[in-house]
Design a protein around this motif. Structure first.
Motif, mmCIF file in Angstrom:
data_model
loop_
_atom_site.group_PDB
_atom_site.id
_atom_site.type_symbol
_atom_site.label_atom_id
_atom_site.label_comp_id
_atom_site.label_asym_id
_atom_site.label_seq_id
_atom_site.Cartn_x
_atom_site.Cartn_y
_atom_site.Cartn_z
ATOM 1 N N LEU A 22 6.023 9.287 5.230
ATOM 2 C CA LEU A 22 6.893 8.694 4.217
ATOM 3 C C LEU A 22 7.126 7.216 4.489
ATOM 4 C CD1 LEU A 22 9.583 11.551 4.190
ATOM 5 C CD2 LEU A 22 7.558 11.339 2.722
ATOM 6 N N ASP A 23 7.140 6.433 3.427
ATOM 7 C CA ASP A 23 7.470 5.011 3.539
ATOM 8 C C ASP A 23 8.958 4.750 3.309
ATOM 9 O OD1 ASP A 23 4.853 3.736 4.012
ATOM 10 O OD2 ASP A 23 4.363 4.613 2.062
ATOM 11 N N LEU A 24 9.619 5.646 2.574
ATOM 12 C CA LEU A 24 11.055 5.488 2.339
ATOM 13 C C LEU A 24 11.664 6.833 1.973
ATOM 14 C CD1 LEU A 24 13.289 3.190 2.107
ATOM 15 C CD2 LEU A 24 13.082 3.523 -0.365
ATOM 16 N N PHE A 65 13.931 8.718 11.977
ATOM 17 C CA PHE A 65 12.582 8.281 12.332
ATOM 18 C C PHE A 65 12.433 6.769 12.278
ATOM 19 C CE2 PHE A 65 12.023 7.944 7.818
ATOM 20 C CZ PHE A 65 10.872 7.197 7.575
ATOM 21 N N ASP A 66 13.159 6.112 11.361
ATOM 22 C CA ASP A 66 13.078 4.659 11.237
ATOM 23 C C ASP A 66 14.258 4.204 10.381
ATOM 24 O OD1 ASP A 66 12.493 1.981 10.634
ATOM 25 O OD2 ASP A 66 10.319 2.332 10.630
ATOM 26 N N PRO A 99 3.879 -1.108 -4.233
ATOM 27 C CA PRO A 99 2.652 -0.385 -4.581
ATOM 28 C C PRO A 99 2.067 0.394 -3.410
ATOM 29 C CG PRO A 99 2.578 -2.630 -5.409
ATOM 30 C CD PRO A 99 3.755 -2.550 -4.499
ATOM 31 N N GLY A 100 1.465 1.534 -3.739
ATOM 32 C CA GLY A 100 0.739 2.318 -2.755
ATOM 33 C C GLY A 100 1.601 3.089 -1.794
ATOM 34 N N GLU A 101 2.916 2.980 -1.916
ATOM 35 C CA GLU A 101 3.808 3.645 -0.969
ATOM 36 C C GLU A 101 4.113 5.080 -1.396
ATOM 37 O OE1 GLU A 101 6.109 0.031 1.203
ATOM 38 O OE2 GLU A 101 7.211 0.996 -0.421
ATOM 39 N N LEU A 102 4.571 5.871 -0.420
ATOM 40 C CA LEU A 102 5.010 7.236 -0.675
ATOM 41 C C LEU A 102 6.518 7.273 -0.447
ATOM 42 C CD1 LEU A 102 3.301 10.518 0.577
ATOM 43 C CD2 LEU A 102 5.686 10.327 -0.092
ATOM 44 N N ILE A 103 7.246 7.485 -1.527
ATOM 45 C CA ILE A 103 8.702 7.380 -1.508
ATOM 46 C C ILE A 103 9.294 8.688 -2.005
ATOM 47 C CG2 ILE A 103 10.691 6.122 -2.436
ATOM 48 C CD1 ILE A 103 8.288 3.945 -3.118
ATOM 49 N N VAL A 104 10.269 9.206 -1.264
ATOM 50 C CA VAL A 104 10.981 10.398 -1.712
ATOM 51 C C VAL A 104 12.464 10.075 -1.786
ATOM 52 C CG1 VAL A 104 9.289 12.025 -0.792
ATOM 53 C CG2 VAL A 104 11.223 11.315 0.647
ATOM 54 N N MET A 137 14.355 12.224 6.935
ATOM 55 C CA MET A 137 15.055 11.216 7.738
ATOM 56 C C MET A 137 14.794 11.406 9.229
ATOM 57 S SD MET A 137 18.748 10.451 5.942
ATOM 58 C CE MET A 137 19.425 12.091 6.227
ATOM 59 N N ALA A 138 14.641 12.649 9.652
ATOM 60 C CA ALA A 138 14.434 12.925 11.069
ATOM 61 C C ALA A 138 12.985 12.734 11.498
ATOM 62 C CB ALA A 138 14.876 14.357 11.381
ATOM 63 N N SER A 139 12.041 13.170 10.650
ATOM 64 C CA SER A 139 10.638 13.208 11.066
ATOM 65 C C SER A 139 9.761 12.128 10.443
ATOM 66 C CB SER A 139 10.046 14.575 10.718
ATOM 67 O OG SER A 139 9.938 14.721 9.302
ATOM 68 N N GLY A 140 10.187 11.601 9.289
ATOM 69 C CA GLY A 140 9.341 10.643 8.576
ATOM 70 C C GLY A 140 8.193 11.301 7.855
#
Length: 419
Positions: free
Chosen positions: A29-31, A55-56, A115-120, A148-151
């Motif tokens: 995940l990016d966000l 995770f970040d 662009p190109g990101e994976l956002i949930v 949030m914990a694992s990304g």
């Protein structure tokens, strides 16, 4: 067989050369996004699972926008839980009253998604960021906690519907009319767990705000996500705003689509969704004259500066009809400031509108505009289900800012051309 734009993004984030519709994957995940309603549930799951770190902290966003400024003790407690979690882990992208905006307008504006990101996000309208060429989708609070914990999260790769746009929008027709027309064509379950991929020469005729509006309401057709190609209009929006390098993905020429829908933008008229489904669409010519008691101009769908300019152009020098309440909600603090600087706020107030700080409030019947029994609102929001904006015997009509403003002046559903 080639891959769609969405499938390419998912494959890249899963570390795979290719993916197929229906395949289960685990992707990075990016966000991860949450708001004041969904974050507290995720925090409870996070703590009960024994997670001790995120995770970040720079890849989590918490936006307090639904019931803020807090309308009651319960909403205050939800916000307090969210604030404490953000402080505990030093969450970089935390937005509270005074700095907040409606999440799906705020994150693109602040250059947090690209662009190109994976956002949930633990909000169904997270699909908005597909306007930028990202794969973004709504999830539940349990998945938010895990993310949030694992990304990482699990996904089933969606099949796709291709929407081919051609022609050019006519006056008083906007992205809202396009997406309402589409939902009317395919139904609220017409794209169930599918990617809606927008293509064709008509894409270049749509502003970024039009694209945000259309992608935002992909979920109203049942879509897993909606996504637009990255073009010069996208890049101009990102310039000076999005600071990270980004990857542009394009569908393969032989990508497989379950269905192809063609829309001639030049043939569209201002469109509304009558109660109680977004798919219950009519042109304004068919629906005009239906009385209203309230107009809401705002939300994650239509609270951007172009939306407010369109509404102000109609309200300038006019008055909201007697017996109608018109509520205007800029989607972010920056947009609110633009309204002040451009004189739009003065136009709204002079017309008899109430101008609110950024909030989702009335869209979900939370506050700032709940409806009583028997009342009807025209709103630039995204859902008009039974009881969505208040009493179960109230009604919501979905419309563009131009139609909502014209209707506020007339006291009934109306086209700007009627003024």
């Amino acid at each position: 067989m080639g891959m769609t734009m969405t499938q390419k993004i998912l494959a890249a984030h899963a570390g795979l050369e290719s993916v197929r519709a229906g395949e289960l994957i685990e992707a990075k995940l990016d966000l991860v996004l949450g708001n004041d309603v969904t974050t507290p549930v995720a925090v409870d799951v996070f703590d009960k699972a024994g997670f001790e770190r995120v995770f970040d902290r720079e890849k989590i966003a918490i936006v307090l926008d639904h019931y803020t400024p807090c309308k009651d003790i319960k909403s205050a407690e939800l916000c307090a839980t969210s604030r404490a979690f953000a402080k505990r882990f030093g969450i970089t992208h935390f937005y509270d009253v005074g700095t907040v905006g409606i999440e799906h307008a705020l994150l693109p504006e602040q250059g947090i998604v690209g662009p190109g990101e994976l956002i949930v996000g633990a909000d169904s309208h997270t699909c908005t960021y597909g306007a930028l060429g990202a794969f973004s989708t709504g999830i539940g609070s349990t998945d938010m906690a895990a993310g949030m914990a694992s990304g990482e999260n699990w996904f089933k790769v969606p099949s796709a519907i291709q929407v081919v746009l051609k022609g050019k929008l006519q006056p008083y027709v906007s992205g809202k009319d396009v997406v309402l027309h589409l939902i009317g064509l395919i139904g609220v379950d017409g794209a169930l767990y599918k990617s809606i991929e927008f293509t064709g020469p008509g894409v270049a005729e749509l502003s970024m705000d039009d694209r945000f509006t259309i992608a935002n309401m992909a979920i109203e057709a049942g879509g897993k996500n909606g996504i637009f190609p990255v073009d010069d209009i996208t890049r101009a929006y990102l310039e000076g705003r999005f600071k990270r390098p980004y990857q542009v993905y394009e569908a393969d020429p032989d990508a497989e689509y379950e269905r192809v829908v063609e829309i001639d933008l030049s043939a569209l008229r201002p469109t509304v969704s009558l109660p109680h489904l977004p798919s219950n669409t009519k042109t304004i010519d068919e629906a005009k004259g239906l009385p209203i008691q309230q107009a809401v101009i705002g939300s994650c769908t239509n609270g951007r500066i172009s939306d407010l300019r369109a509404a102000a152009a109609i309200l300038k020098g006019r008055k909201v009809a007697e017996g109608v309440r018109c509520i205007v909600i800029p989607a972010t603090q920056e947009i609110y400031l633009q309204c002040v600087r451009e004189g739009l706020a003065e136009i709204f107030i002079a017309a008899g509108c109430a101008v609110s700080t950024p909030t989702c409030g009335p869209c979900l019947g939370g506050h700032m505009g709940c409806l009583a029994e028997g009342e009807r609102a025209v709103a630039t929001t995204n859902r008009n289900f039974v009881g969505r904006m208040g009493h179960a015997k109230s009604e919501v009509v979905l419309a563009s800012p131009a139609v909502a403003a014209a209707s506020a002046v007339k006291g009934c559903l109306a086209s700007p051309e009627d003024l």
